[in-house]
Design a protein around this motif. Structure first.
Motif, PDB file in Angstrom:
ATOM      1  N   GLN A 159       0.837  -1.208   0.000  1.00 27.60           N
ATOM      2  CA  GLN A 159       0.000   0.000   0.000  1.00 27.60           C
ATOM      3  C   GLN A 159       0.876   1.264   0.000  1.00 27.60           C
ATOM      4  O   GLN A 159       0.593   2.228  -0.696  1.00 27.60           O
ATOM      5  N   GLY A 160       1.958   1.205   0.770  1.00 30.25           N
ATOM      6  CA  GLY A 160       2.859   2.354   0.870  1.00 30.25           C
ATOM      7  C   GLY A 160       3.578   2.659  -0.436  1.00 30.25           C
ATOM      8  O   GLY A 160       4.069   3.762  -0.644  1.00 30.25           O
ATOM      9  N   LEU A 161       3.640   1.679  -1.329  1.00 33.99           N
ATOM     10  CA  LEU A 161       4.331   1.878  -2.611  1.00 33.99           C
ATOM     11  C   LEU A 161       3.414   2.481  -3.681  1.00 33.99           C
ATOM     12  O   LEU A 161       3.849   2.742  -4.808  1.00 33.99           O
ATOM     13  N   LYS A 162       2.162   2.694  -3.315  1.00 34.78           N
ATOM     14  CA  LYS A 162       1.146   3.166  -4.271  1.00 34.78           C
ATOM     15  C   LYS A 162       1.579   4.378  -5.122  1.00 34.78           C
ATOM     16  O   LYS A 162       1.376   4.354  -6.343  1.00 34.78           O
ATOM     17  N   PRO A 163       2.165   5.433  -4.536  1.00 31.60           N
ATOM     18  CA  PRO A 163       2.544   6.576  -5.388  1.00 31.60           C
ATOM     19  C   PRO A 163       3.495   6.167  -6.515  1.00 31.60           C
ATOM     20  O   PRO A 163       3.386   6.667  -7.636  1.00 31.60           O
ATOM     21  N   ALA A 164       4.404   5.247  -6.240  1.00 31.57           N
ATOM     22  CA  ALA A 164       5.328   4.789  -7.286  1.00 31.57           C
ATOM     23  C   ALA A 164       4.585   3.904  -8.283  1.00 31.57           C
ATOM     24  O   ALA A 164       4.779   4.016  -9.494  1.00 31.57           O
ATOM     25  N   ASP A 165       3.718   3.046  -7.780  1.00 30.62           N
ATOM     26  CA  ASP A 165       2.975   2.138  -8.660  1.00 30.62           C
ATOM     27  C   ASP A 165       2.123   2.932  -9.650  1.00 30.62           C
ATOM     28  O   ASP A 165       2.113   2.636 -10.850  1.00 30.62           O
ATOM     29  N   VAL A 166       1.423   3.930  -9.152  1.00 25.82           N
ATOM     30  CA  VAL A 166       0.573   4.775 -10.003  1.00 25.82           C
ATOM     31  C   VAL A 166       1.431   5.491 -11.061  1.00 25.82           C
ATOM     32  O   VAL A 166       1.064   5.551 -12.233  1.00 25.82           O
ATOM     33  N   THR A 167       2.573   6.007 -10.639  1.00 23.78           N
ATOM     34  CA  THR A 167       3.457   6.721 -11.566  1.00 23.78           C
ATOM     35  C   THR A 167       3.973   5.791 -12.665  1.00 23.78           C
ATOM     36  O   THR A 167       4.065   6.172 -13.832  1.00 23.78           O
ATOM     37  N   LEU A 168       4.304   4.553 -12.275  1.00 27.06           N
ATOM     38  CA  LEU A 168       4.895   3.615 -13.224  1.00 27.06           C
ATOM     39  C   LEU A 168       3.861   2.987 -14.154  1.00 27.06           C
ATOM     40  O   LEU A 168       4.220   2.233 -15.063  1.00 27.06           O
ATOM     41  N   ALA A 169       2.583   3.301 -13.921  1.00 29.79           N
ATOM     42  CA  ALA A 169       1.536   2.785 -14.814  1.00 29.79           C
ATOM     43  C   ALA A 169       1.745   3.282 -16.240  1.00 29.79           C
ATOM     44  O   ALA A 169       1.468   2.569 -17.198  1.00 29.79           O
ATOM     45  N   ASP A 170       2.251   4.506 -16.375  1.00 31.90           N
ATOM     46  CA  ASP A 170       2.442   5.006 -17.737  1.00 31.90           C
ATOM     47  C   ASP A 170       3.828   5.618 -17.986  1.00 31.90           C
ATOM     48  O   ASP A 170       3.985   6.466 -18.866  1.00 31.90           O
ATOM     49  N   HIS A 171       4.801   5.188 -17.181  1.00 35.74           N
ATOM     50  CA  HIS A 171       6.188   5.601 -17.430  1.00 35.74           C
ATOM     51  C   HIS A 171       7.096   4.415 -17.143  1.00 35.74           C
ATOM     52  O   HIS A 171       6.870   3.678 -16.184  1.00 35.74           O
ATOM     53  N   ALA A 172       8.130   4.256 -17.961  1.00 32.26           N
ATOM     54  CA  ALA A 172       9.036   3.115 -17.791  1.00 32.26           C
ATOM     55  C   ALA A 172       9.809   3.219 -16.482  1.00 32.26           C
ATOM     56  O   ALA A 172      10.034   2.222 -15.795  1.00 32.26           O
TER      57      ALA A 172
END
Lengths: 236, 236
Positions: A159-172
Motif C-alpha cells: 500500500q505504501g508503494l502506491k505513489p510509485a505504482d501509479v506513476t509507473l503505470a504510464d512511465h518506464a
C-alpha cells in the motif's frame, strides 16, 4: 585504481543487503565507474575510522574517504563530470532527492516489519548483540515481536508503494524514459527486503513489479545475479 | 470565452477549499488561461450531469466538459500547447505524477484528522447530511471523533511532509528552480487544511513553510488574497 566500497554483508560474505549500499552500487554502475567491494559487518567500525564515522556505504577514491549514499552520489557527479550524470539538471536532482527521502521516511519504515527479523537471522554472529540492542532500542519492541502478522505487514508495504505504482503505470522509470537516481533509491531500498526475506516481497503482476524487473535487467542484469536468501537456500 | 470551472465552496461562496480544485486553478494560472469559477456544493450534482459524473473540479472549455484534476492538467497541455507547459518533458511528468499520487495517498490522509471536522463546520447546510454520511462511511468513525488530539494530528501531518521538507532544504521548488505541477499538487493539497482550520497548519519556520510562502506569492499573490476561515473570522 578502482574505487573501494565497504559494503554491508551477512555471515555469508556474498549476501549484500544494505539499502544504502545498494543505492551507491547502482550509482557507480550508472556512472560506469570501476569499483571493488569489501564485505563489511556492523561491528567492523575500526575499518572505517579514517572516514570519521562508523557506517556504510563508505568508499575510498584515490585516497579520499566519502560516506553516506546521498553525499557519495553528489561526490561522484562532481568528481566525474564527463561520466553519465546522476543529476543532469535541477529537476532530476529534486526528483531524486524527493524519492530518496520518501524511501527513507516511508518505504524503509514500511519494510521493517518484513525485513528486520530476517536480517537478524543472516548477519554474522559477531554482529548479533549489537544489531539486536540497537534495533530494539530504535523500534521499542523485541525483534521477535516484529512482523508477526506477515500478511498485514506485506499489505502495509504494498500500500505504501502506491505513489510509485501509479506513476509507473504510464512511465518506464520514475525519471521518465530512462532510470535516474530516484529509481536507484527506490530499487536499492526494495532490495533490502527482497534480499533477506524467505518469501518474495515484490508483487510481480503490478506496475512496480514490472519496473522492478526492468531495474533487475539493467547493466547486463548484474543485480539479478546477486544472491538472496531464497536462491542461497535453493542452491543447498 | 473563458473557461468555466465548477469550484467547491462552503456556505460562504467565497470559501474555496477543495484540494483538487486548487490543483486545477493553479494549473490554469500556470498556463495563463482565463477562467471563471462557479461556486459549487457537494449536492449540486445535477449541474455536472453533462460531464457524466458528480465531482469537481469539472470545467467547460468551448462546450467541452472535462473533469478530474489530473485529466484536466493533461487536457490543458494538449489543448493549449503554445501556453507555458505543465509537463515540458517526460521527467517533469513523472515527477508531477509521483507527487500528485503521494499527495493523494499520504498527505491527504494525514490531513484528514485536521481538516474533516472543520470542513463540516463551514459547508452549506444542504451538504451536511451527505458529507457526514459519506465521510463517516469512508473513515469508519463519527466526525466528532476525528482529530480530537489536535497536537498528535498535527505532528503526524508535519512528519508526513518530511520528504518534501528535506527536498526543499536546497531547492526553491519541488521541480527545481521553477514551480511545476508537482508543486501545485502539494500546495493545492495543503490549501485544504490551511483554508478550513482555525489554527494555522503550516510551520512557517521550516523549508516547507518558506516554500509555502513562495507559492503564495506566485502570480501576484492571488492565493494569499483568497479567504480562509481565519481571515473571515478576523474580518467580523
Amino acid at each position: 585504481m578502482p574505487i573501494t566500497l565497504y559494503d554491508l554483508a551477512g555471515a555469508n560474505p556474498d549476501l549484500r543487503f544494505s539499502p544504502y549500499c545498494w543505492r551507491t552500487k547502482l550509482a557507480l554502475k550508472h556512472k560506469g565507474l570501476d569499483y571493488e567491494t569489501i564485505p563489511w559487518r556492523f561491528t567492523d567500525t575500526a575499518a572505517l575510522a579514517p572516514s570519521g564515522q562508523s557506517k556504510v556505504p563508505t568508499l575510498i577514491d584515490n585516497g579520499r574517504w566519502v560516506h553516506d549514499s546521498w553525499s557519495i552520489a553528489l561526490y561522484l557527479d562532481e568528481t566525474y563530470p564527463s561520466k553519465p550524470k546522476l543529476f543532469p539538471d535541477a529537476q532530476s536532482r529534486t526528483l531524486a532527492k524527493f524519492l530518496n527521502s520518501w524511501c527513507d521516511w516511508s518505504v524503509l519504515p514500511n519494510s521493517r516489519a518484513l525485513a528486520v527479523r530476517n536480517v537478524f537471522k543472516i548477519i554474522h554472529d559477531k554482529d548479533k548483540a549489537h544489531f539486536r540492542a540497537s534495533r530494539e532500542k530504535a523500534l521499542g519492541v523485541p525483534l521477535e515481536q516484529l512482523g508477526l502478522d506477515r500478511e498485514a505487514a506485506h499489505k502495509t508495504f504494498v500500500q505504501g508503494l502506491k505513489p510509485a505504482d501509479v506513476t509507473l503505470a504510464d512511465h518506464a522509470f520514475l525519471h521518465g524514459a530512462e532510470p535516474g537516481y530516484g529509481d536507484y533509491a527506490l530499487f536499492g531500498t526494495l532490495l533490502w527486503p527482497h534480499t533477506v526475506c524467505p518469501e518474495p516481497v515484490i508483487v510481480e503482476d503490478s506496475h512496480i513489479g514490472r519496473w522492478f524487473a526492468r531495474m533487475m535487467a539493467l547493466n547486463g542484469g548484474w543485480v539479478a545475479a546477486c544472491p538472496t536468501v531464497r536462491n542461497l537456500a535453493a542452491a543447498k
